[in-house]
Design a protein around this motif. Sequence first.
Motif, PDB file in Angstrom:
ATOM      1  N   PHE A 236       0.927  -0.835   0.076  1.00  0.00           N
ATOM      2  CA  PHE A 236      -0.260  -0.111   0.295  1.00  0.00           C
ATOM      3  C   PHE A 236       1.199   0.775   0.052  1.00  0.00           C
ATOM      4  O   PHE A 236       0.278   2.170  -0.855  1.00  0.00           O
TER       5      PHE A 236
ATOM      6  N   SER B 195      -6.034   6.942  -2.039  1.00  0.00           N
ATOM      7  CA  SER B 195      -5.745   6.172  -1.304  1.00  0.00           C
ATOM      8  C   SER B 195      -6.617   4.987  -1.096  1.00  0.00           C
ATOM      9  O   SER B 195      -6.241   4.114  -0.705  1.00  0.00           O
TER      10      SER B 195
ATOM     11  N   PHE C  78      -6.160   0.782  -2.154  1.00  0.00           N
ATOM     12  CA  PHE C  78      -7.332   0.184  -1.279  1.00  0.00           C
ATOM     13  C   PHE C  78      -8.252  -0.521  -1.767  1.00  0.00           C
ATOM     14  O   PHE C  78      -8.324  -1.661  -1.443  1.00  0.00           O
TER      15      PHE C  78
ATOM     16  N   LYS D 280      -5.889  -3.092  -3.280  1.00  0.00           N
ATOM     17  CA  LYS D 280      -5.231  -4.058  -2.506  1.00  0.00           C
ATOM     18  C   LYS D 280      -6.732  -5.346  -1.381  1.00  0.00           C
ATOM     19  O   LYS D 280      -6.005  -6.238  -1.558  1.00  0.00           O
TER      20      LYS D 280
ATOM     21  N   ASN E 288     -11.811  -4.476   5.578  1.00  0.00           N
ATOM     22  CA  ASN E 288     -11.619  -3.402   4.298  1.00  0.00           C
ATOM     23  C   ASN E 288     -12.829  -3.458   3.857  1.00  0.00           C
ATOM     24  O   ASN E 288     -12.864  -1.834   3.431  1.00  0.00           O
TER      25      ASN E 288
END
Length: 222
Positions: free
Chosen positions: A31, A131, A135, A138, A160
Amino acid sequence: MLTHCWHCRCCHFLSAAVIPFVWVAGIIFTFPLALTIVMAGSAVGMALQYLLARYIFHDRVERFVNNSPKRHGLAVTLRAVELAGPWKVVALLRLGPFPYHLLNYALGICPSIKFHVYIICSVICELLPRSLQVFFGKSLETLADLFKGRVHNVGIAVYNVVVLLVGIFFVILSVIVSRRLLKRLEQEELEREAAAAAAAADPEAGLGGADQADRAAAAAVD
């Protein structure tokens, strides 16, 4: 008109086309590294578009912004830099509901918005949405591992999803608040321009209006 529509569609397409690459960066890298790469690329792109608008396509971008009723609010806000200051104007526009690439060019034609103000404020305001995009990439990787059986902790997937929802909430909140502040700033700028036009047409009335405004400002300070 067709040229304006073509430019607008290109701006929307480029904004949407960049997002999958951000997701891929989130999948491939950690990240912090992915966010660093994405923000560096975003900063370079914003800088190039600002400089192109400032020194090469200034007249074309200015006509594109000023000659369309759909972008009337943006044009008025850019004229309000002297009223609100460049930092506040750039921040509100960045957080507001404007196409990303169109805004890069539009901010480049405003002489009161210097490059360092533009790039610093833009990078800060882009941190949260970028971001979230990284994310999300990810999270896709985590969900894929969960479905393949590589990860057995369902709590990671729940975490998440919660982080994404909280981030989206703050992005939506920032858009709503900035939109209201932009509307207020636009109204104040239009009133200031109307008062200036009235003062130019009737100097005596203009002096009276200026005195009244000074008294109101002094009362607000007290």
